[in-house]
Scaffold this motif. Structure first.
Motif, PDB file in Angstrom:
ATOM      1  N   THR A  36      31.631  57.236  13.605  1.00  0.00           N
ATOM      2  CA  THR A  36      32.411  58.455  13.506  1.00  0.00           C
ATOM      3  C   THR A  36      33.647  58.374  14.378  1.00  0.00           C
ATOM      4  OG1 THR A  36      30.299  59.546  13.296  1.00  0.00           O
ATOM      5  CG2 THR A  36      32.235  60.947  13.522  1.00  0.00           C
ATOM      6  N   SER A  39      36.180  55.935  12.910  1.00  0.00           N
ATOM      7  CA  SER A  39      36.873  56.449  11.743  1.00  0.00           C
ATOM      8  C   SER A  39      37.790  57.603  12.126  1.00  0.00           C
ATOM      9  CB  SER A  39      35.864  56.906  10.694  1.00  0.00           C
ATOM     10  OG  SER A  39      34.983  57.827  11.286  1.00  0.00           O
ATOM     11  N   SER A 276      33.324  69.394   0.469  1.00  0.00           N
ATOM     12  CA  SER A 276      32.386  68.442   1.063  1.00  0.00           C
ATOM     13  C   SER A 276      32.943  67.019   1.028  1.00  0.00           C
ATOM     14  CB  SER A 276      31.037  68.488   0.337  1.00  0.00           C
ATOM     15  OG  SER A 276      31.128  67.888  -0.942  1.00  0.00           O
ATOM     16  N   GLN A 277      34.032  66.829   0.285  1.00  0.00           N
ATOM     17  CA  GLN A 277      34.673  65.505   0.239  1.00  0.00           C
ATOM     18  C   GLN A 277      35.733  65.364   1.336  1.00  0.00           C
ATOM     19  OE1 GLN A 277      33.592  63.137  -1.909  1.00  0.00           O
ATOM     20  NE2 GLN A 277      32.055  64.649  -2.494  1.00  0.00           N
ATOM     21  N   MET A 278      35.902  66.408   2.122  1.00  0.00           N
ATOM     22  CA  MET A 278      36.942  66.384   3.147  1.00  0.00           C
ATOM     23  C   MET A 278      36.687  65.284   4.180  1.00  0.00           C
ATOM     24  SD  MET A 278      38.572  69.988   4.367  1.00  0.00           S
ATOM     25  CE  MET A 278      37.320  70.350   5.576  1.00  0.00           C
ATOM     26  N   GLY A 279      35.428  64.858   4.293  1.00  0.00           N
ATOM     27  CA  GLY A 279      35.082  63.783   5.216  1.00  0.00           C
ATOM     28  C   GLY A 279      35.802  62.486   4.897  1.00  0.00           C
ATOM     29  N   THR A 280      36.447  62.440   3.748  1.00  0.00           N
ATOM     30  CA  THR A 280      37.196  61.251   3.367  1.00  0.00           C
ATOM     31  C   THR A 280      38.277  60.942   4.404  1.00  0.00           C
ATOM     32  OG1 THR A 280      38.362  60.210   1.538  1.00  0.00           O
ATOM     33  CG2 THR A 280      38.906  62.493   1.948  1.00  0.00           C
ATOM     34  N   LEU A 282      37.843  61.040   7.448  1.00  0.00           N
ATOM     35  CA  LEU A 282      37.206  60.348   8.564  1.00  0.00           C
ATOM     36  C   LEU A 282      37.073  58.857   8.273  1.00  0.00           C
ATOM     37  CD1 LEU A 282      34.323  62.819   9.424  1.00  0.00           C
ATOM     38  CD2 LEU A 282      36.441  62.496  10.685  1.00  0.00           C
ATOM     39  N   GLY A 283      37.346  58.476   7.022  1.00  0.00           N
ATOM     40  CA  GLY A 283      37.197  57.078   6.634  1.00  0.00           C
ATOM     41  C   GLY A 283      35.746  56.706   6.463  1.00  0.00           C
ATOM     42  N   ALA A 284      35.527  55.418   6.163  1.00  0.00           N
ATOM     43  CA  ALA A 284      34.147  54.981   5.918  1.00  0.00           C
ATOM     44  C   ALA A 284      33.540  54.427   7.193  1.00  0.00           C
ATOM     45  CB  ALA A 284      34.114  53.931   4.836  1.00  0.00           C
TER      46      ALA A 284
END
Lengths: 284, 428
Positions: A36, A39, A276-280, A282-284
């Motif tokens: 985390t 990213s 819920s896709q906003m974590g994109t 943060l990268g992988a």
């Protein structure tokens, strides 16, 4: 309220406590020891964003303490009608920042537990007073709970001062807020005595919107389509919610028909899925 | 044979009509076993998918290709389980609809192969693209069949002029007690699979992909006896205990399918050529009432013997239905108001039935079962096939004492999708 989740989030708050806001992004990247954190460096101005969110949370808790004070005075002076009128608007300050409060151990259950969420002997907070006001139509017996509630909100205010807001808390927090709506507000289970669920509903959505606004520019850089989709979905939900406004607040949950709650619930799902896709970012 | 050759062999059948010889040739390519248990054109594309996969796991015979001349799930022999879902579009943008259909196509092709949907299934910071409950399972002959309802052609998308004349709301039939909650929809999706969890997974993921563009309107799960319980594959029984589907036309006979099931290019709606019209009826069976009627009454109601499935007075299930036969007193052996007599009529009108039993728990108002039949049929022209048949049944069928139609929907199911295309690409 979710006790289990609170523990997990508290743990994560501790893990990242070493990463002070005076560290710059490059240092963070160097020190990175978890996924985390690594990213998080994908966004350069995280400190600025999380700092702004912290300010927002502080502002909301300041107001929560001030408004709870008024509410508590009404309860203690036996003024049922004033207490009833202050109940829902006061709670909105809490509902906007619920994920951060949930990350702070027992505070969320102390402030926001519903009957049977905790053992009877431990049950206190807003909903205990709600029951007294609406079911028994009295403030008698609620005075001590009122005092405790004010103390708990003050403790919350003090703790938020010390908490480190993590990027992952922001990203998951926005979805958490909508999940709160989805699981208890849209079903009328949160405010089972006062039926003021739509106040909480609106506040949760406003809290999620705040996070989206803070992340919007970064999100737009990485996935403009997703950012646009979230924005449109917020607009759609807020427009629908606005039709249930009444004066400064909202109509009673009991005035909603099945088609109303279904529509709100579907608009909520339509928003929460892209959110819920906003974590994109943060990268992988 | 090289991969390219195989690919070519596979692609070529997409571009020209398929003869029985092609079918046999392909069976050779893909492995003879691939054709077992599948029928007609569906089998060909099943074989094709398997060859394209090459090194797929041994379960590839368990796979029915999503792509093909016709949509799978129509002439495909009914799998064990069904999940039907009706969707309403919430967007007013035809571009959004097109995007949705493209995403649904990709997801459906993956699910038919039994592989995970999407690519983001291992990022700890994101919800996985696939919800995961079908991970590692065999494809289980999953078919996903899409159609659009009459409301799809209202003012929202400017498609009114493209609405097939065949696709109109059904007239009211005798015995209808339709409930809004089980009626209509802009889009109908029929998922059939030999595994209920896989069927649910399909609808769940399609609904998730649709968020912001379409919402569920109603759903119904269905079942029949499984292949495992009846390896001989006899005609399945409905919840009344009678065999259901005996009178179906032969899905392996391409000429019959072209006559009965597939819309033809000359039928007035070119974009539907190779597609079919689906009728869905949620028919509750009053099982408590049925269970206390005598065997004699039950058989007279259907016009068939319960045990053998044979027409009354005959011995075997597939003995011809002869409505002219009389008993000693000169009365017809098969009552004129029996289900088989009315449904069959003079035998000239046929539909392809693909129904499943359903059980939706208990009706809390009565404490009785909410169970029955999710009737699904496909036909080429609903006005000439299903409607006249149901008009007769609705008015006269002895079965009406025991059933009530409480849900209804019609959909124009698109022609098959070619790889690289998407569902409905002949329309939008």
């Amino acid at each position: 309220m979710k006790t289990k989740l609170a523990a997990v989030m508290l743990a994560s708050a501790v893990v990242f406590a070493g990463c002070g806001s005076n560290n710059n992004g490059a240092d963070q990247a160097k020190e990175a020891s978890t996924n985390t954190e690594q990213s998080a460096s994908k966004v350069e101005n995280w400190d600025e964003i999380t700092g702004q969110y912290r300010d927002f949370a502080l502002d909301q808790t300041d107001k929560l303490v001030a408004e709870t004070d008024k509410f508590v005075q009404a309860v203690k002076s036996g003024d049922v009608e004033t207490a009833k009128s202050l109940y829902a608007p006061t709670r909105m300050y809490y509902e906007r920042i619920e994920p951060i409060a949930e990350a702070l151990g027992d505070l969320d259950p102390n402030i926001d537990a519903r009957e049977n969420d905790v053992e009877e002997k431990d049950w206190r907070g807003f909903h205990r007073i709600e029951q007294s006001l609406w079911v028994n139509n009295t403030t008698a017996g609620a005075e001590d709970y009122a005092s405790q509630l004010l103390d708990d909100t003050k403790t919350l205010r003090a703790l938020i001062e010390t908490v480190e807001v993590e990027p992952s808390l922001l990203v998951t927090g926005a979805v958490e807020l909508l999940n709160e709506v989805s699981s208890s507000k849209v079903t009328g289970e949160e405010e089972r005595y006062s039926h003021t669920d739509l106040y909480d509903f609106a506040a949760n959505v406003e809290g999620a919107r705040k996070i989206y606004e803070l992340l919007k520019a970064e999100l737009n850089k990485q996935d403009a389509e997703l950012e646009g989709q979230i924005g449109t979905s917020f607009d759609n939900l807020e427009q629908a919610l606005a039709t249930y406004k009444s004066g400064d607040g909202y109509v009673s949950y009991t005035d909603l028909k099945e088609e109303d709650t279904k529509k709100l619930s579907q608009l909520l799902d339509a928003l929460a899925e892209p959110l819920s896709q906003m974590g994109t970012i943060l990268g992988a | 044979m090289t991969t390219d050759d195989k690919k070519h062999a596979g692609d070529s059948i997409l571009e020209k009509p398929v003869s029985r010889r092609d079918l046999l040739r392909l069976a050779g390519v893909g492995g003879a076993g691939l054709l077992l248990g599948a029928s007609g054109v569906g089998a060909i594309f099943g074989a094709k998918g398997s060859t394209a996969l090459g090194a797929a796991k041994p379960s590839s015979e368990d796979q029915i290709d999503f792509y093909g001349k016709h949509q799978a799930g129509i002439t495909t022999p009914p799998q064990d389980f069904l999940m039907f879902a009706s969707f309403d579009l919430t967007t007013n943008s035809i571009d959004d609809v097109r995007k949705l259909f493209k995403s649904w196509t990709e997801a459906s092709a993956a699910m038919a192969k039994g592989v995970m949907i999407g690519e983001v299934n291992d990022n700890p910071n994101l919800p996985p693209t696939d919800t995961g409950e079908a991970a590692g399972l065999n494809p289980s002959k999953t078919t996903i069949t899409f159609g659009v309802g009459p409301s799809f052609f209202d003012a929202r998308f400017g498609l009114a002029s493209k609405r097939p004349a065949v696709l109109a709301d059904l007239p009211a039939f005798g015995g209808d007690e339709l409930r809004e909650e089980w009626c209509g929809g802009d889009i109908g999706v029929q998922v059939s699979a030999n595994d209920m969890q896989i069927a649910f997974h399909a609808i769940r993921n399609l609904a998730r992909i649709a968020r912001g563009k379409a919402v569920l309107r109603w759903t119904q799960e269905g079942f029949q006896r499984t292949g495992g319980a009846d390896s001989a594959g006899a005609t399945p029984r409905n919840l009344m205990g009678f065999k259901d589907g005996t009178g179906n036309p032969d899905t392996k006979d391409e000429a019959v399918m072209n006559e009965v099931v597939w819309a033809q290019s000359g039928d007035g709606t070119p974009w539907m050529a190779g597609g079919s019209y689906m009728i869905v009826r949620r028919i509750r069976i009053r099982v408590e009432v049925w269970d206390r009627s005598t065997l004699g009454d039950q058989e007279a109601t259907f016009g068939r013997h319960r045990d053998s499935g044979a027409p009354i007075g005959s011995k075997k299930e597939f003995d011809p239905v002869d409505l002219s036969r009389k008993d000693g007193k000169g009365k017809p052996l098969i009552p004129v108001n029996s289900h088989v007599a009315l449904a069959r009529g003079n035998g000239s009108v046929k539909i392809l039935r693909r129904s499943y039993s359903y059980s939706s728990g208990m009706d809390n108002r009565t404490g009785q079962f909410d169970a029955g039949l999710l009737f699904i049929c496909y036909n080429r022209d609903t006005r000439k096939q299903f409607i006249p048949m149901q008009q007769k049944l609705g008015q006269m069928d002895a079965l009406n004492e025991y059933i009530v139609h409480n849900g209804s929907a019609v959909f124009a199911c698109f022609p098959g999708v070619r790889e690289g295309g998407y569902i409905g690409d002949t329309l939008l």
